[in-house]
Scaffold this motif. Structure first.
Motif, mmCIF file in Angstrom:
data_model
loop_
_atom_site.group_PDB
_atom_site.id
_atom_site.type_symbol
_atom_site.label_atom_id
_atom_site.label_comp_id
_atom_site.label_asym_id
_atom_site.label_seq_id
_atom_site.Cartn_x
_atom_site.Cartn_y
_atom_site.Cartn_z
ATOM 1 N N GLU A 106 37.410 -14.060 4.782
ATOM 2 C CA GLU A 106 37.461 -15.117 5.691
ATOM 3 C C GLU A 106 37.097 -15.017 6.984
ATOM 4 N N THR A 107 37.340 -13.783 7.630
ATOM 5 C CA THR A 107 37.263 -13.447 8.969
ATOM 6 C C THR A 107 35.854 -12.895 9.196
ATOM 7 N N GLY A 108 34.961 -12.563 8.067
ATOM 8 C CA GLY A 108 33.617 -12.288 8.119
ATOM 9 C C GLY A 108 33.380 -10.586 8.471
ATOM 10 N N PHE A 109 34.619 -9.763 8.667
ATOM 11 C CA PHE A 109 34.510 -8.601 8.951
ATOM 12 C C PHE A 109 34.204 -7.562 7.678
ATOM 13 N N VAL A 110 34.380 -8.105 6.614
ATOM 14 C CA VAL A 110 34.444 -7.345 5.403
ATOM 15 C C VAL A 110 33.377 -7.309 4.530
ATOM 16 N N ASP A 111 32.571 -6.149 4.623
ATOM 17 C CA ASP A 111 31.304 -6.036 3.873
ATOM 18 C C ASP A 111 31.233 -5.569 2.540
ATOM 19 N N GLY A 112 32.563 -5.194 2.077
ATOM 20 C CA GLY A 112 32.766 -4.779 0.628
ATOM 21 C C GLY A 112 34.142 -4.241 0.620
ATOM 22 N N VAL A 113 34.337 -3.632 -0.796
ATOM 23 C CA VAL A 113 35.778 -3.448 -0.977
ATOM 24 C C VAL A 113 35.528 -1.733 -1.653
ATOM 25 N N THR A 114 36.643 -1.012 -1.388
ATOM 26 C CA THR A 114 36.758 0.162 -2.268
ATOM 27 C C THR A 114 38.127 0.117 -3.035
ATOM 28 N N MET A 164 27.005 -1.339 11.811
ATOM 29 C CA MET A 164 28.122 -0.480 10.730
ATOM 30 C C MET A 164 28.685 -1.488 9.863
ATOM 31 N N LYS A 165 28.818 -1.030 8.658
ATOM 32 C CA LYS A 165 29.418 -1.938 7.666
ATOM 33 C C LYS A 165 30.950 -1.550 7.582
ATOM 34 N N PHE A 166 32.013 -2.555 7.361
ATOM 35 C CA PHE A 166 33.017 -2.269 7.238
ATOM 36 C C PHE A 166 33.348 -2.660 5.620
ATOM 37 N N PHE A 167 34.125 -1.680 4.896
ATOM 38 C CA PHE A 167 34.657 -2.136 3.646
ATOM 39 C C PHE A 167 36.038 -2.034 3.870
ATOM 40 N N VAL A 168 37.030 -2.785 3.038
ATOM 41 C CA VAL A 168 38.475 -2.665 2.932
ATOM 42 C C VAL A 168 38.932 -1.860 1.804
ATOM 43 N N ASP A 169 39.850 -0.888 2.073
ATOM 44 C CA ASP A 169 40.067 0.034 1.151
ATOM 45 C C ASP A 169 41.577 -0.228 0.710
ATOM 46 N N THR A 170 41.513 -1.248 -0.296
ATOM 47 C CA THR A 170 42.847 -1.765 -0.876
ATOM 48 C C THR A 170 42.389 -2.608 -2.173
ATOM 49 N N ALA A 171 43.469 -2.909 -2.798
ATOM 50 C CA ALA A 171 43.263 -3.677 -4.283
ATOM 51 C C ALA A 171 44.152 -5.015 -4.140
ATOM 52 N N ASP A 172 44.615 -5.130 -2.993
ATOM 53 C CA ASP A 172 45.389 -6.389 -2.522
ATOM 54 C C ASP A 172 44.665 -7.546 -2.443
ATOM 55 N N ILE A 173 44.512 -8.211 -3.550
ATOM 56 C CA ILE A 173 43.532 -9.623 -3.601
ATOM 57 C C ILE A 173 43.994 -10.408 -2.306
ATOM 58 N N ALA A 174 45.317 -10.919 -1.979
ATOM 59 C CA ALA A 174 45.632 -11.767 -1.042
ATOM 60 C C ALA A 174 45.018 -11.130 0.216
ATOM 61 N N GLU A 175 45.404 -9.812 0.543
ATOM 62 C CA GLU A 175 44.755 -9.183 1.890
ATOM 63 C C GLU A 175 43.041 -9.216 1.742
ATOM 64 N N ILE A 176 42.569 -8.990 0.857
ATOM 65 C CA ILE A 176 41.106 -9.033 0.744
ATOM 66 C C ILE A 176 40.489 -10.280 0.888
ATOM 67 N N ALA A 213 27.517 6.394 11.208
ATOM 68 C CA ALA A 213 27.787 6.475 9.841
ATOM 69 C C ALA A 213 27.429 5.019 9.378
ATOM 70 N N ASP A 214 27.007 4.953 7.934
ATOM 71 C CA ASP A 214 26.592 3.558 7.616
ATOM 72 C C ASP A 214 27.811 2.699 7.329
ATOM 73 N N ILE A 215 28.646 3.140 6.662
ATOM 74 C CA ILE A 215 29.896 2.289 6.502
ATOM 75 C C ILE A 215 31.389 3.161 6.656
ATOM 76 N N ALA A 216 32.293 2.309 7.136
ATOM 77 C CA ALA A 216 33.790 2.874 7.071
ATOM 78 C C ALA A 216 34.590 2.109 6.050
ATOM 79 N N THR A 217 35.335 2.874 5.213
ATOM 80 C CA THR A 217 36.125 1.962 4.336
ATOM 81 C C THR A 217 37.540 2.046 4.932
ATOM 82 N N VAL A 218 38.175 1.100 5.190
ATOM 83 C CA VAL A 218 39.283 1.004 6.162
ATOM 84 C C VAL A 218 40.428 0.276 5.497
ATOM 85 N N PRO A 219 41.711 0.840 5.572
ATOM 86 C CA PRO A 219 42.943 -0.048 5.138
ATOM 87 C C PRO A 219 42.926 -0.956 5.901
#
Ligand code: E4P
Length: 219
Positions: free
Chosen positions: A18-26, A1-13, A180-186
């Motif tokens: 760096e953790t390698g948990f994030v496969d994309g962004v929404t 399962m891929k994780f996208f991060v659901d934010t536009a906060d650049i610092a957080e992204i 599910a293929d992906i979850a976009t997660v705060p």
């Protein structure tokens, strides 16, 4: 399962990338508005911070303008996925962009029928909003099950199910159980997935016992 991060906060992204948990962004217009910054600049920066797809949403509602906005967003970086709303104009825009090889994320999906139409329009991603359905007393996760069942019947559907409007770890686990293929997660939910009180309690006890030995592994 891929994780996208659901934010536009650049610092957080950047931290999460760096953790390698994030496969994309929404992102969406509300998340961009929170930054108080120019959308095109923010999207460009996010695309540079992560390797995977970065969803950037059009804001017009008519097909012609949506298409122009879509091309403008797609030229920002190779990893932009243009996000369009699940409307007739949005799906026509999806088809035209997909024909040009541009990845499209169809957003604001609340029914299996809508998801079926998005797949037929060539969407790379469908975003069913589970939290917002739960909020009005419907079963968001049942929608994910229905969409996965429908998509599984047809080899020609390459659309990935991107579970959106995720409110907590329970949504992520339920989505993962369904395949599910992906979850976009705060970001807060990504952090919450790591935590358990028994982990903290167990670690404190181990460290206290270790302290009593007077030993050190290093130095
Ligand atoms: C998805 O792409 C959306 O940005 C997001 O998941 C919406 O979530 P919300 O219902 O918490 O606003």
């Amino acid at each position: 399962m891929k994780f996208f991060v659901d934010t536009a906060d650049i610092a957080e992204i950047t931290r999460l990338a760096e953790t390698g948990f994030v496969d994309g962004v929404t992102t969406n217009p509300s998340l961009i508005a929170k930054t108080g910054r120019d959308m095109l600049e923010v999207v460009r920066e996010i695309c540079a911070a992560v390797e995977g797809p970065v969803s950037a949403e059009v804001t017009a509602t008519d097909h012609e303008t949506m298409l122009k906005e879509g091309f403008r967003l797609a030229e920002l970086a190779d990893n932009v996925a243009v996000k369009v709303p699940l409307t007739a104009d949005g799906l026509l825009t999806c088809r035209r962009l997909a024909e040009q090889g541009i990845a499209v994320n169809v957003t604001l999906c609340f029914s299996p029928g809508q998801a079926l139409m998005a797949a037929k329009a060539g969407a790379a991603f469908i975003s069913p909003f589970v939290g917002r359905l739960d909020d009005i007393g419907q079963d968001g996760m049942q929608l994910i099950a229905d969409i996965l069942q429908i998509y599984d019947q047809y080899d020609e559907f390459a659309t990935e199910v991107l579970v959106a409007s995720v409110r907590g770890p329970a949504h992520v686990i339920a989505a993962a159980k369904l395949g599910a293929d992906i979850a976009t997660v705060p970001p807060a939910v990504i952090h919450a997935l790591l935590q358990h009180p028994l982990t903290d309690k167990g670690l404190a006890a181990f460290l206290a016992d270790w302290e009593k030995t007077g030993q050190k592994i290093l130095g």
